[in-house]
Design a protein around this motif. Structure first.
Motif, PDB file in Angstrom:
ATOM      1  N   LYS A  19       6.720  47.451   8.008  1.00  0.00           N
ATOM      2  CA  LYS A  19       7.341  47.008   6.784  1.00  0.00           C
ATOM      3  C   LYS A  19       7.451  48.296   5.859  1.00  0.00           C
ATOM      4  N   ILE A  20       6.662  49.167   5.655  1.00  0.00           N
ATOM      5  CA  ILE A  20       6.727  49.974   4.756  1.00  0.00           C
ATOM      6  C   ILE A  20       7.655  51.299   5.226  1.00  0.00           C
ATOM      7  N   MET A  21       7.695  51.692   6.354  1.00  0.00           N
ATOM      8  CA  MET A  21       8.629  52.682   6.933  1.00  0.00           C
ATOM      9  C   MET A  21       9.532  52.209   7.933  1.00  0.00           C
ATOM     10  N   LYS A  22      10.563  52.876   7.953  1.00  0.00           N
ATOM     11  CA  LYS A  22      11.749  52.581   9.055  1.00  0.00           C
ATOM     12  C   LYS A  22      11.394  53.636  10.192  1.00  0.00           C
ATOM     13  N   GLN A  23      11.299  53.012  11.185  1.00  0.00           N
ATOM     14  CA  GLN A  23      11.177  53.861  12.670  1.00  0.00           C
ATOM     15  C   GLN A  23      12.558  54.039  13.003  1.00  0.00           C
ATOM     16  N   LEU A  24      12.898  55.209  12.980  1.00  0.00           N
ATOM     17  CA  LEU A  24      14.391  55.792  13.310  1.00  0.00           C
ATOM     18  C   LEU A  24      14.398  56.157  14.703  1.00  0.00           C
ATOM     19  N   PRO A  25      15.313  55.943  15.515  1.00  0.00           N
ATOM     20  CA  PRO A  25      15.581  56.506  16.898  1.00  0.00           C
ATOM     21  C   PRO A  25      16.249  57.947  16.593  1.00  0.00           C
ATOM     22  N   GLU A  26      15.797  58.866  17.448  1.00  0.00           N
ATOM     23  CA  GLU A  26      16.505  60.338  17.275  1.00  0.00           C
ATOM     24  C   GLU A  26      17.506  60.656  16.719  1.00  0.00           C
ATOM     25  N   GLU A  27      18.454  59.863  17.132  1.00  0.00           N
ATOM     26  CA  GLU A  27      19.993  60.067  16.593  1.00  0.00           C
ATOM     27  C   GLU A  27      20.087  59.822  15.139  1.00  0.00           C
ATOM     28  N   ASP A  28      19.378  58.658  14.739  1.00  0.00           N
ATOM     29  CA  ASP A  28      19.619  58.420  13.184  1.00  0.00           C
ATOM     30  C   ASP A  28      18.599  59.270  12.455  1.00  0.00           C
ATOM     31  N   PHE A  29      17.204  59.895  12.968  1.00  0.00           N
ATOM     32  CA  PHE A  29      16.294  60.818  12.411  1.00  0.00           C
ATOM     33  C   PHE A  29      17.125  62.110  12.334  1.00  0.00           C
ATOM     34  N   ARG A  30      17.883  62.433  13.211  1.00  0.00           N
ATOM     35  CA  ARG A  30      18.480  63.835  13.090  1.00  0.00           C
ATOM     36  C   ARG A  30      19.523  63.863  12.097  1.00  0.00           C
ATOM     37  N   ALA A  31      20.149  62.711  12.043  1.00  0.00           N
ATOM     38  CA  ALA A  31      21.404  62.399  11.074  1.00  0.00           C
ATOM     39  C   ALA A  31      20.555  62.346   9.599  1.00  0.00           C
ATOM     40  N   GLY A  32      19.737  62.222   9.254  1.00  0.00           N
ATOM     41  CA  GLY A  32      19.103  62.144   7.673  1.00  0.00           C
ATOM     42  C   GLY A  32      18.188  63.170   7.555  1.00  0.00           C
ATOM     43  N   TYR A  33      17.369  63.637   8.228  1.00  0.00           N
ATOM     44  CA  TYR A  33      16.117  64.540   8.039  1.00  0.00           C
ATOM     45  C   TYR A  33      16.345  65.772   7.350  1.00  0.00           C
ATOM     46  N   ARG A  34      17.880  66.300   7.343  1.00  0.00           N
ATOM     47  CA  ARG A  34      18.166  67.591   6.583  1.00  0.00           C
ATOM     48  C   ARG A  34      18.556  67.532   5.037  1.00  0.00           C
ATOM     49  N   LYS A  35      18.402  66.129   4.902  1.00  0.00           N
ATOM     50  CA  LYS A  35      18.998  65.846   3.298  1.00  0.00           C
ATOM     51  C   LYS A  35      17.294  65.254   2.740  1.00  0.00           C
ATOM     52  N   ALA A  36      16.112  65.258   3.533  1.00  0.00           N
ATOM     53  CA  ALA A  36      15.042  64.566   3.379  1.00  0.00           C
ATOM     54  C   ALA A  36      14.030  65.758   3.260  1.00  0.00           C
ATOM     55  N   GLN A  37      12.686  65.220   3.037  1.00  0.00           N
ATOM     56  CA  GLN A  37      11.612  66.174   3.339  1.00  0.00           C
ATOM     57  C   GLN A  37      11.227  65.827   4.482  1.00  0.00           C
ATOM     58  N   LEU A  38      11.144  66.891   5.442  1.00  0.00           N
ATOM     59  CA  LEU A  38      10.666  66.743   7.073  1.00  0.00           C
ATOM     60  C   LEU A  38       9.232  67.210   7.085  1.00  0.00           C
ATOM     61  N   ILE A  39       8.275  66.132   7.106  1.00  0.00           N
ATOM     62  CA  ILE A  39       7.055  66.456   7.304  1.00  0.00           C
ATOM     63  C   ILE A  39       6.275  66.192   8.662  1.00  0.00           C
ATOM     64  N   ASP A  40       5.675  67.224   9.342  1.00  0.00           N
ATOM     65  CA  ASP A  40       5.106  67.154  10.637  1.00  0.00           C
ATOM     66  C   ASP A  40       3.690  66.839  10.237  1.00  0.00           C
ATOM     67  N   VAL A  41       3.010  65.818  10.605  1.00  0.00           N
ATOM     68  CA  VAL A  41       1.508  65.319  10.080  1.00  0.00           C
ATOM     69  C   VAL A  41       0.572  65.893  11.190  1.00  0.00           C
ATOM     70  N   ARG A  42       0.934  66.599  12.127  1.00  0.00           N
ATOM     71  CA  ARG A  42       0.067  66.879  13.193  1.00  0.00           C
ATOM     72  C   ARG A  42      -0.617  68.108  12.742  1.00  0.00           C
TER      73      ARG A  42
END
Length: 122
Positions: free
Chosen positions: A23-46
């Motif tokens: 409910k609180i987050m969108k699970q994006l397939p790689e194609e959609d993730f790739r299209a939007g992450y450059r305009k966002a904050q990309l955080i690796d939580v590992r």
């Protein structure tokens, strides 16, 4: 009887977390993730050793274990794109950020293990 109650409680808690994260987050397939992450904050939580072994180009490493202390490094007014190895930690990170007022939360479906785009290794 106590074991049955504990098992039912555990199942209920797990189901609640699963649906709440959806409910609180969108699970994006790689194609959609790739299209939007450059305009966002990309955080690796590992953890740092996982990050150094390879990460998505342009990602910042804020491990889930440090997120509570370092959440101020993430702007609440911009979209947040999270990823971990397989989505478990990014779901927990999204829950933590939601409680702190972040709303535009996105996650890489399947996690880093399914990523086929550009990576950087240290």
């Amino acid at each position: 009887m106590l074991l049955i109650i504990l098992a039912a409680a555990l199942i209920a808690y797990t189901a609640f977390n699963f649906f709440y994260q959806r409910k609180i987050m969108k699970q994006l397939p790689e194609e959609d993730f790739r299209a939007g992450y450059r305009k966002a904050q990309l955080i690796d939580v590992r953890e740092p050793n996982e990050f150094e072994g390879g990460h998505i180009l342009g990602a910042r490493n804020i491990p889930l274990s440090q997120l509570r202390q370092r959440s101020k490094e993430i702007r609440p007014d911009k979209p947040v794109y999270l990823y971990c190895q397989n989505t478990v930690r990014s779901g927990r990170a999204a829950q933590m950020l939601k409680r702190k007022g972040y709303n535009d939360l996105n996650c890489l479906k399947g996690g880093y293990k399914n990523w086929t785009g550009k990576v950087k290794k240290k």
